[in-house]
Design a protein around this motif. Sequence first.
Motif: not given
Ligand SMILES: [Zn+2]
Length: 379
Positions: A314, A317, A334, A336-337
Amino acid sequence: MRYNYRLRPGATAVDALLAEWGRCRWLWNEAVHQQKSGNKPTFAKLCKMLTQARSTNAWLRDGSQVAQQQILRTYGLALTHSFKVKGRGRPSLKKRSKTLPSLDYTVRGFSIKEGRLRLAGGVVIPVVWSRELPSDPTSVRVYQDSLGHWYASFIVRRDVESAPEVDGAIGIDWGVTTTATTTDPSYDLPYQGYRKRCAAELAKTQRKMARRRPPRGHASSKGYLRAKRQAAKLHKKAARQNQHTARQWAKGVVDNHQTIAVEDFKPRFLSKSTMARKAADAAIGAAKRELIERGTRAGRKVVLVPPAYTTMTCSGCLTRAKQRLGLGVRVFVCESCGLLLDRDVNAARVILATVERDRADVDGVSHVITSSGRGLRAA
Ligand SMILES: [Zn+2]
């Protein structure tokens, strides 16, 4: 630096050049034989053998010593590289039907008088001076291309006009549908498809060639040679168009960016598949070559980033996804973000981030940074 010019040799000059090439080719093949038979002569030894051979063989003496020494030097270099460069094979025999003439001369072997190139052995060739030589050349390579045209490539010294420093930084990801996707959309290079457009025509000539192909051991017919030339012409045309667009594009990128992070694309990846992909490969190759050459010449920081993981990291992040993106998936998401971005744009940003961060991180792209030591830096 090399400066290339078209040559217009007369029939006598062409005969002389081909004869010279014949002798040099023989020497090269002899060196290959020596290596294979276990003699493994060094360059100095080869030169000694050449002197001996010249004293006993009149036909060898007819040729230029400079050109003959140069071919041995080239052979020596190829041999050294075959030991040092990974994946490079030993120099192999140069077959007459498969290699194009190429002769090297150092200052002792050529001069330029009255606008014409004079080679050792009294060969005089008119040159098409499409631009002026910036300085006296230190050596020249005279060669023929697949269309039968002759060229001279002079090595000259040119004062490096270090381009004025600029601020920008750019990341570049190569692809099939868009040749270059960058972190700044205004510098994207769409795929022009020159080869693709030529492909139909090319397929036609190739079918023609196949129909007319001579059986083993028979001479090629005129029709076959004509078709072969036609195919070579189409190839060349597409290659020139590729190079032209690549040059213009690379100039724009280099003029406006100090840091240039480039995906280190290896064409082997796609070359086995379809014609269209091969064509895209060729376009990428041309663009990458021009960009690196221009960038280093202008004193830019050009860094080659290995492509591993660039599409699955990503750019927001720098978390690496657990699974590789399928080739058909055009959007990167992504986990996670929650970043949502075009796949290629994301990759281009990751490539740039890799270079800008400049120091290793625990996860994500760390390994990429350490292995980008091969990146080119301006001398
Ligand atoms: Zn990310």
